[in-house]
Design an enzyme around this catalytic site. Sequence first.
Site, short mmCIF file in Angstrom:
data_model
loop_
_atom_site.label_atom_id
_atom_site.label_comp_id
_atom_site.label_asym_id
_atom_site.label_seq_id
_atom_site.Cartn_x
_atom_site.Cartn_y
_atom_site.Cartn_z
N GLU B 65 0.82 -1.21 0.00
CA GLU B 65 0.00 0.00 0.00
C GLU B 65 0.85 1.26 0.00
O GLU B 65 0.57 2.22 -0.71
CB GLU B 65 -0.95 -0.01 1.21
CG GLU B 65 -2.19 -0.87 1.02
CD GLU B 65 -1.93 -2.36 1.18
OE1 GLU B 65 -0.79 -2.74 1.56
OE2 GLU B 65 -2.84 -3.15 0.91
N HIS B 134 -11.00 -6.28 8.19
CA HIS B 134 -11.59 -5.85 6.92
C HIS B 134 -12.86 -5.05 7.11
O HIS B 134 -13.60 -4.81 6.17
CB HIS B 134 -11.94 -7.05 6.03
CG HIS B 134 -10.79 -7.96 5.74
ND1 HIS B 134 -10.23 -8.80 6.68
CD2 HIS B 134 -10.08 -8.16 4.59
CE1 HIS B 134 -9.25 -9.49 6.14
NE2 HIS B 134 -9.12 -9.11 4.87
#
Lengths: 387, 329
Positions: B65, B134
């Site tokens: 990321e 998540h």
Amino acid sequence: MSDFTMPSLGADMDQGTLLEWLVSPGDRVHKGDPVAVVDTSKAAIEVEVFEDGVVGELLVPPGTTVQVGTPLARIDATGSGMSTPAASPAAPAPSVAVPRPPRSSVRATPLARRLADELGVDIDRLGRPGGLPVRAEDVRAAAQRPPSDQPAVEQRPTEPPSAVATRHDSMRATIAARMSRANRDIPHYFLSSDVDLGPAMRWLREHNLPLPVAERVVPAALLLRASALAAAATPELNGFWVDDGFVPGDGVHLAVATSLRGGGLLAPVLHDADHLSVDALMAALRDLVTRARTGRLRAAELSDPTLTVTNLGDQGADSVHGVIYPPQVALVGFGRVADRPWAVEGLLGVRPSTTVTLAADHRATDGFTGSRFLALVDHHLQHPEDL
Amino acid sequence: MSSAGRPTMTYREALRAALREALREDERVFLMGEDVGAYGGCFAVSLGLLEEFGPERIRDTPLSESAFVGAGIGAAVAGLRPIVEIMTVNFSLLALDQILNNAASLLHMSGGQFNVPLVIRMTTGAGRQLAAQHSHSLEGWYAHIPGLRVVAPATVADARGMLRPALDDPDPVLFFEHGSLYNTSGPLEEDPAPVDLDHAAVRRPGGDVTLVTYGGSLPPTLEAADHLAAGGVDAEVIDLRTLRPLDDATIMDSVRRTHRVVVVDEGWRSGSLSAEVSARITEQAMYDLDGPVERVCSAEVPLPYAQHLEEAALPRPDRIVAAARRLLE
């Protein structure tokens, strides 16, 4: 240099009008000297200074209405030539500090408070069950009720208070507000006892015989004296209900309900009445009542009563079941003194007697305490020589 | 076709349409992220775009990321218009250094010389049994950072219409898509007008209580408003749309009419976006409040996997209804 501030002359006072200055800048004053005349909704009151010193600047001109606590004048306690240097420059808080109920004990939303101000609704009268906060809706509903349904809102004069009619109206409004609050907030219980005044009246006659007329003692003084001693022995009835709790008084300060010519009531205070002899109490009472009726009481004489006594006198009803003056927790009432049939040792005789009543706050005490108080009043009146 | 005669579309399709339009209309626009290309995006948003626009503009990235967000920032500074996709907001924390220390700060640190015209799309929120790593709603954290614009489309129309103004913004825009919204559908104009990113939307007018929410909490909030309406309570529903900068005017205007507020936020309550909204209301409309500002937030736990526990942790309609009713008691 310290401030001389607008005193609170009673639990219901939050502002006052300065009527007159009795001193000028540069005057030397001593603790207890009257320095100004203040008008409350009830009366013009002479207020005393609480420290020795020299009057400095007068901060508030006569005719001005200010909040309690507003500085009225500067007092220079360290002024040259002070005869009593011990006088603390940081003057202690005036002794007129009265246990005051919180400004507003009612829980309300900000919008409700704002609307109450805008609509002139007294939010303190809109408590909701279960401690739920007062909402805008409740305020609007209160504002729409016809005025007769609306709890009295305290009004204070804004015109020059010399107008007798205005004073009368505002006194009525104040009494209305106080008594409405008392009846709404205080769970009263009432007790009464008939008291044989034979011994007391006999004693009084003998006591008065050698005295000049102006110094003679009236029965009311004996009744007040007996009440003061009984109050000292039952401190649970001598004090205040503040913030959901009982606060005992710092002495027995009896307020004497005094009716005024033209209507209305004032209750000047006999401080430490349990420590005054009957003669001293009589003198104080005579002085107080005279000045109450001419509208010239001093601040200290209206401050911090711990118990109110109402005496209907010779022309009155047989008994009185009074309404407690908040935040006090009791009120003692005496009906007229009259000759009545009285059973003594199986025989019927005629005795001067009166009915003494006690209205008491059930949150603070129960009937047992009240009964003890009445029994003590009776006891003292049976032994007037000890009073 | 909907009853109104307009085509209906899912939130996912609306996002894809917006991406396709942006890619078609501006050569500088490209999409990059994990699995956006061959796999079609892990939520199938970019399905088919690789075939249409090729690997130069639909770029799969390594699982890094920080690297690909940093590359996006570099591309933006160099004149491109990157759209970077991060699978979930939880993973975005790996790129937080790039987002906060570079994307949000460069304009200031360059003395106003370099804008960072970057759009970062992320999935946020719970409700799909994806467990704690998540499922969180951390957009409130990003709304804390000066230099960013943070938006959260809650409707199909906003999903379709917010991307273009986000790309037009010369500064970094964080674009939060709630995972439970992808399958929702709604009517959509053929050629919708761009959405105004500066103003919150009143999704349902009402006069009794204001429900302030955004993103994935809008559907349960609207459902709560239906329940309240059945009980005679007329709730106004405000969709913030942009979480930073907040549109105070729309909120306060509503509060001044209804005098009661429930803030619904899937984030954790402490130090949350709902805390910010609540504080602003007390600062700006205190004397119009006829009760405390209520908040319905997620339980302050790592979001559970088990369905019933996850449900219990989230701001469901019954909790919103209960909060509104408390205010009206």
